[in-house]
Enzyme design. Structure first.
Site, mmCIF file in Angstrom:
data_model
loop_
_atom_site.group_PDB
_atom_site.id
_atom_site.type_symbol
_atom_site.label_atom_id
_atom_site.label_comp_id
_atom_site.label_asym_id
_atom_site.label_seq_id
_atom_site.Cartn_x
_atom_site.Cartn_y
_atom_site.Cartn_z
ATOM 1 N N LYS A 13 0.822 -1.217 0.000
ATOM 2 C CA LYS A 13 0.000 0.000 0.000
ATOM 3 C C LYS A 13 0.856 1.266 0.000
ATOM 4 C CE LYS A 13 -2.465 -0.950 3.703
ATOM 5 N NZ LYS A 13 -1.962 -2.293 4.089
ATOM 6 N N ARG A 88 -10.192 0.764 9.283
ATOM 7 C CA ARG A 88 -9.784 -0.628 9.422
ATOM 8 C C ARG A 88 -10.843 -1.446 10.129
ATOM 9 N NH1 ARG A 88 -3.909 0.334 9.367
ATOM 10 N NH2 ARG A 88 -2.730 -1.571 9.437
ATOM 11 N N ARG A 123 11.599 -7.528 6.448
ATOM 12 C CA ARG A 123 11.791 -6.103 6.211
ATOM 13 C C ARG A 123 12.722 -5.487 7.263
ATOM 14 N NH1 ARG A 123 6.420 -2.542 6.018
ATOM 15 N NH2 ARG A 123 5.961 -3.410 3.983
ATOM 16 N N ARG A 156 11.468 -3.589 12.785
ATOM 17 C CA ARG A 156 10.398 -2.979 13.582
ATOM 18 C C ARG A 156 9.798 -4.040 14.505
ATOM 19 N NH1 ARG A 156 6.386 -0.074 9.427
ATOM 20 N NH2 ARG A 156 4.886 -1.230 10.653
HETATM 21 P P1 ADP Z 1 0.292 -2.245 8.149
HETATM 22 O O1 ADP Z 1 1.558 -2.584 7.476
HETATM 23 O O2 ADP Z 1 -0.183 -3.260 9.148
HETATM 24 O O3 ADP Z 1 -0.766 -1.771 7.208
HETATM 25 P P2 ADP Z 1 0.424 0.398 9.371
HETATM 26 O O4 ADP Z 1 1.729 1.093 9.251
HETATM 27 O O5 ADP Z 1 -0.693 0.849 8.528
HETATM 28 O O6 ADP Z 1 0.753 -1.132 9.162
HETATM 29 O O7 ADP Z 1 -0.066 0.415 10.895
HETATM 30 C C1 ADP Z 1 0.794 0.071 11.949
HETATM 31 C C2 ADP Z 1 0.003 -0.097 13.230
HETATM 32 O O8 ADP Z 1 -0.648 1.126 13.576
HETATM 33 C C3 ADP Z 1 -1.118 -1.140 13.159
HETATM 34 O O9 ADP Z 1 -0.643 -2.436 13.376
HETATM 35 C C4 ADP Z 1 -2.026 -0.634 14.294
HETATM 36 O O10 ADP Z 1 -1.505 -0.989 15.553
HETATM 37 C C5 ADP Z 1 -1.907 0.880 14.166
HETATM 38 N N1 ADP Z 1 -2.970 1.406 13.271
HETATM 39 C C6 ADP Z 1 -2.803 2.023 12.067
HETATM 40 N N2 ADP Z 1 -3.990 2.375 11.521
HETATM 41 C C7 ADP Z 1 -4.946 1.976 12.401
HETATM 42 C C8 ADP Z 1 -6.365 2.025 12.410
HETATM 43 N N3 ADP Z 1 -7.066 2.576 11.399
HETATM 44 N N4 ADP Z 1 -7.021 1.511 13.493
HETATM 45 C C9 ADP Z 1 -6.338 0.968 14.515
HETATM 46 N N5 ADP Z 1 -5.002 0.853 14.557
HETATM 47 C C10 ADP Z 1 -4.295 1.359 13.526
#
Ligand code: ADP
Ligand code: ZN
Length: 192
Positions: A13, A88, A123, A156
């Site tokens: 994404k 989400r 990663r 990470r």
């Molecule tokens: P991913 O690679 O899982 O898409 P992101 O960088 O988008 O990772 O998100 C990292 C973390 O931030 C998620 O695992 C969650 O803990 C938190 N997070 C991000 N967006 C949301 C959301 N819309 N609702 C709840 N938690 C979120």
């Protein structure tokens, strides 16, 4: 043009968002990035988010929604924006409709699920500049060192194999049903 970008963690994404930013001048809004920044700066949202993020769980809806609401209110987006990582959950999707109704597309990034654990847990991220590499698919020239700035690479916390497995499980249970929700609305585009 406003776009919602969906798809499991590791589907690319972030990469696709960067292309859309270049092509259409959209602003990229990643809730994951906003949480990570808040965490670094130890703001209210960062302190709360830490405990959920490190284990691969979603941050509770109320905090996430409040944060997105503030972010959208405080910023202007001349050519529109891409929401990456939000909504989400169904609750978040409903709330989003009361904040900002105009979305042109929902893009669903599709990927073979068994590729994801390998992709994500391999990663490595630069501590200094945030550039990402992959131990197998995109290794840095020198192991553990960033090609771009010479910074130290690290894994990470939420990219450990355990956390990745939880994140995928969370995606399947809580976020995937949203695809049906947007499919019914008729604005979804599937991209492999
Ligand atoms: P991913 O690679 O899982 O898409 P992101 O960088 O988008 O990772 O998100 C990292 C973390 O931030 C998620 O695992 C969650 O803990 C938190 N997070 C991000 N967006 C949301 C959301 N819309 N609702 C709840 N938690 C979120
Ligand atoms: Zn770097």
């Amino acid at each position: 043009m406003n776009i919602i970008l969906m798809g499991p963690p590791g589907a690319g994404k972030g990469t696709q968002a960067a292309n859309l930013v270049k092509e259409y001048g959209l602003t990229h809004i990643s809730t994951g990035d906003i949480f990570r920044k808040a965490l670094k700066e130890q703001t209210k949202y960062g302190v709360i988010a830490k405990y959920f993020m490190q284990f691969g769980h979603l941050v509770p809806d109320d905090y996430t929604i409040e944060m997105v609401r503030e972010y959208l209110k405080e910023n202007t987006f001349e050519n529109g924006f891409i929401l990456d990582g939000f909504p989400r959950t169904i609750v978040q999707a409903r709330e989003l409709e009361s904040i900002e109704k105009e979305f042109d597309f929902t893009i669903d990034a599709i990927i073979n699920l068994d590729k994801l654990v390998k992709r994500l847990s391999g990663r490595r991220t630069c501590k200094e500049c945030g550039a990402t590499f992959h131990v197998e698919f995109n290794p840095p020239k020198v192991e553990g060192v960033c090609d771009k700035c010479g910074g130290e690479l690290y894994q990470r916390e939420d990219e450990s194999e355990e956390a990745v497995t939880i994140r995928l499980d969370t995606y399947n249970k809580q976020t995937k049903p949203l695809i049906d929700y947007y499919t019914m609305k008729g604005t979804i585009i599937n991209i492999n």
